[in-house]
Scaffold this active site. Sequence first.
Site, PDB file in Angstrom:
ATOM      1  N   GLY A   8       0.843  -1.195   0.000  1.00 43.91           N
ATOM      2  CA  GLY A   8       0.000   0.000   0.000  1.00 43.91           C
ATOM      3  C   GLY A   8       0.876   1.241   0.000  1.00 43.91           C
ATOM      4  CG  ASN A   9       0.005   4.756  -2.094  1.00 43.93           C
ATOM      5  OD1 ASN A   9       0.937   5.020  -2.852  1.00 43.93           O
ATOM      6  ND2 ASN A   9      -1.178   4.375  -2.532  1.00 43.93           N
ATOM      7  CG  ASN A  11       1.550   0.561   7.072  1.00 44.53           C
ATOM      8  OD1 ASN A  11       2.659   0.748   7.567  1.00 44.53           O
ATOM      9  ND2 ASN A  11       0.462   1.134   7.548  1.00 44.53           N
ATOM     10  CB  ILE A  12       4.789  -3.451   2.710  1.00 38.17           C
ATOM     11  CG1 ILE A  12       5.227  -2.359   1.722  1.00 38.17           C
ATOM     12  CG2 ILE A  12       4.857  -4.847   2.071  1.00 38.17           C
ATOM     13  CD1 ILE A  12       6.669  -2.510   1.234  1.00 38.17           C
ATOM     14  CB  VAL A  13      -0.047  -5.919   5.116  1.00 39.53           C
ATOM     15  CG1 VAL A  13      -0.492  -6.991   6.099  1.00 39.53           C
ATOM     16  CG2 VAL A  13      -0.424  -4.538   5.643  1.00 39.53           C
ATOM     17  CG  ASP A 109      -5.585  -1.391  -2.997  1.00 40.74           C
ATOM     18  OD1 ASP A 109      -6.024  -1.099  -4.131  1.00 40.74           O
ATOM     19  OD2 ASP A 109      -5.252  -0.525  -2.152  1.00 40.74           O
ATOM     20  NE  ARG A 110     -11.314   0.930  -5.624  1.00 41.29           N
ATOM     21  CZ  ARG A 110     -11.915   1.838  -6.402  1.00 41.29           C
ATOM     22  NH1 ARG A 110     -11.222   2.505  -7.313  1.00 41.29           N
ATOM     23  NH2 ARG A 110     -13.218   2.051  -6.279  1.00 41.29           N
ATOM     24  CB  THR A 184      -7.014  23.273  19.208  1.00 42.53           C
ATOM     25  OG1 THR A 184      -7.167  24.643  19.564  1.00 42.53           O
ATOM     26  CG2 THR A 184      -6.631  23.173  17.746  1.00 42.53           C
TER      27      THR A 184
HETATM   28  N1  LIG Z   1      -5.143   3.182  15.534  1.00 43.55           N
HETATM   29  C1  LIG Z   1      -4.637   4.043  14.662  1.00 43.55           C
HETATM   30  N2  LIG Z   1      -4.491   5.352  14.994  1.00 43.55           N
HETATM   31  C2  LIG Z   1      -3.996   6.226  14.127  1.00 43.55           C
HETATM   32  N3  LIG Z   1      -3.602   5.889  12.890  1.00 43.55           N
HETATM   33  C3  LIG Z   1      -3.708   4.615  12.528  1.00 43.55           C
HETATM   34  C4  LIG Z   1      -4.233   3.614  13.367  1.00 43.55           C
HETATM   35  N4  LIG Z   1      -4.247   2.435  12.697  1.00 43.55           N
HETATM   36  C5  LIG Z   1      -3.748   2.701  11.492  1.00 43.55           C
HETATM   37  N5  LIG Z   1      -3.421   3.998  11.388  1.00 43.55           N
HETATM   38  C6  LIG Z   1      -2.915   4.693  10.219  1.00 43.55           C
HETATM   39  O1  LIG Z   1      -4.048   4.841   9.407  1.00 43.55           O
HETATM   40  C7  LIG Z   1      -3.697   4.735   8.058  1.00 43.55           C
HETATM   41  C8  LIG Z   1      -4.482   3.664   7.446  1.00 43.55           C
HETATM   42  O2  LIG Z   1      -4.196   2.464   8.112  1.00 43.55           O
HETATM   43  P1  LIG Z   1      -4.283   1.039   7.432  1.00 43.55           P
HETATM   44  O3  LIG Z   1      -3.382   0.185   8.180  1.00 43.55           O
HETATM   45  O4  LIG Z   1      -5.676   0.643   7.218  1.00 43.55           O
HETATM   46  O5  LIG Z   1      -3.828   1.339   6.000  1.00 43.55           O
HETATM   47  P2  LIG Z   1      -2.448   1.181   5.378  1.00 43.55           P
HETATM   48  O6  LIG Z   1      -2.129  -0.243   5.267  1.00 43.55           O
HETATM   49  O7  LIG Z   1      -1.503   2.095   6.051  1.00 43.55           O
HETATM   50  O8  LIG Z   1      -2.892   1.768   4.010  1.00 43.55           O
HETATM   51  P3  LIG Z   1      -2.296   1.397   2.641  1.00 43.55           P
HETATM   52  O9  LIG Z   1      -2.783   0.010   2.370  1.00 43.55           O
HETATM   53  O10 LIG Z   1      -2.904   2.434   1.783  1.00 43.55           O
HETATM   54  O11 LIG Z   1      -0.828   1.496   2.842  1.00 43.55           O
HETATM   55  C9  LIG Z   1      -2.188   4.524   8.025  1.00 43.55           C
HETATM   56  O12 LIG Z   1      -1.570   5.759   7.823  1.00 43.55           O
HETATM   57  C10 LIG Z   1      -1.888   3.956   9.405  1.00 43.55           C
HETATM   58  O13 LIG Z   1      -0.573   4.248   9.818  1.00 43.55           O
HETATM   59  C1  LIG Z   2      -7.018   4.179  -4.193  1.00 46.98           C
HETATM   60  C2  LIG Z   2      -5.771   3.428  -3.771  1.00 46.98           C
HETATM   61  C3  LIG Z   2      -4.637   4.423  -3.559  1.00 46.98           C
HETATM   62  C4  LIG Z   2      -6.085   2.729  -2.442  1.00 46.98           C
HETATM   63  O1  LIG Z   2      -4.984   2.002  -1.996  1.00 46.98           O
HETATM   64  C5  LIG Z   2      -5.393   2.345  -4.825  1.00 46.98           C
HETATM   65  O2  LIG Z   2      -6.406   1.420  -4.946  1.00 46.98           O
HETATM   66  C6  LIG Z   2      -5.082   2.937  -6.173  1.00 46.98           C
HETATM   67  O3  LIG Z   2      -4.032   3.512  -6.374  1.00 46.98           O
HETATM   68  N1  LIG Z   2      -6.031   2.783  -7.139  1.00 46.98           N
HETATM   69  C7  LIG Z   2      -5.883   3.226  -8.494  1.00 46.98           C
HETATM   70  C8  LIG Z   2      -7.048   4.037  -8.948  1.00 46.98           C
HETATM   71  C9  LIG Z   2      -8.367   3.307  -8.987  1.00 46.98           C
HETATM   72  O4  LIG Z   2      -8.586   2.339  -8.245  1.00 46.98           O
HETATM   73  O5  LIG Z   2      -9.219   3.708  -9.782  1.00 46.98           O
HETATM   74  K   LIG Z   3      -4.770  -1.470   2.252  1.00 50.39           K
END
Ligand SMILES: Nc1ncnc2c1ncn2[C@@H]1O[C@H](COP(=O)(O)OP(=O)(O)OP(=O)(O)O)[C@@H](O)[C@H]1O
Ligand SMILES: CC(C)(CO)[C@@H](O)C(=O)NCCC(=O)O
Ligand SMILES: [K+]
Length: 255
Positions: A8-9, A11-13, A109-110, A184
């Site tokens: 992902g943008n 995280n890498i899972v 991912d979608r 705030t």
């Molecule tokens: N409990 C939390 N509190 C605050 N931020 C969080 C929490 N859990 C996740 N995040 C942050 O929220 C964002 C989305 O988290 P998530 O893990 O779903 O997506 P991601 O894997 O980072 O996204 P992507 O797949 O786009 O990389 C990330 O920036 C992550 O660091």
């Molecule tokens: C929308 C994100 C960034 C979500 O990770 C990804 O699915 C992506 O880059 N999609 C390409 C554009 C689209 O899905 O139409």
């Molecule tokens: K994701």
Amino acid sequence: MLLVIDVGNTNIVLGIYDGQRLVRDWRISTDKAKTSDEYGILIRELFRSAGIDFKDVKAIIISSVVPTLSGVLERLSQSYFGYSPVVVGPGIRTGMPIQYDNPKEVGADRIVNAVAGYEKYKTSLIIVDFGTATTFDYVNRKGEYCGGAIAPGLVISMEALFQRASKLPRVDIVKPPAVIARNTVNSMQAGIFYGYVGLVDEIVTRMRAESKDTPRIIATGGLAGLIAPESKTIEAVEEYLTLEGLRILYERNRE
Ligand SMILES: Nc1ncnc2c1ncn2[C@@H]1O[C@H](COP(=O)(O)OP(=O)(O)OP(=O)(O)O)[C@@H](O)[C@H]1O
Ligand SMILES: CC(C)(CO)[C@@H](O)C(=O)NCCC(=O)O
Ligand SMILES: [K+]
């Protein structure tokens, strides 16, 4: 064992499956500057601390929405594991027709989420994934990917406020004590949290109306657990939806 990787943008899972069972998963930050060797060392350390040997991995599947890292992880698969990975993209069998104007444009991912959701629910559904962006995907009852919506993610929304207004700090994304907030930090949390609950419910409600069906509504991603309890539309949170989708797609594309 199967190694699944979702780039992902933010995280890498990574996940390790033994058959249908997810035995371990890890989350590392996405860094476009890292090389395949740097990721190799990082992954070797994660494996070592979990007592998993590189040799136990017999196959790899990758989905990436960061094009520069797709090649990096493909090279890593080759040089550290000795396998070419299945890469989610044009040319793989998804078992799911894609009704996007240009199917190549949809984020991998979608599609992975849609495949996992339909495999589990076997009916029309809306999938909400709270990542860097929040994506909404509609799958019809025949199991076709119909499209959806992309909204700025919760963290991006908060960062935008912080970066563009001198007096606004960076805040944690949590449910604030009140919506009529008295400081705030709580005011920002009220705007982001309740604004986001409204965003999700509005998009889902409109998608449901447009579809003229009664889809199930499921959510995934790190912040799904925060928003789902307050949302009127989300029915279930599926924490490992993307990893599960990668496992299913690997099964559909082996050999
Ligand atoms: N409990 C939390 N509190 C605050 N931020 C969080 C929490 N859990 C996740 N995040 C942050 O929220 C964002 C989305 O988290 P998530 O893990 O779903 O997506 P991601 O894997 O980072 O996204 P992507 O797949 O786009 O990389 C990330 O920036 C992550 O660091
Ligand atoms: C929308 C994100 C960034 C979500 O990770 C990804 O699915 C992506 O880059 N999609 C390409 C554009 C689209 O899905 O139409
Ligand atoms: K994701």
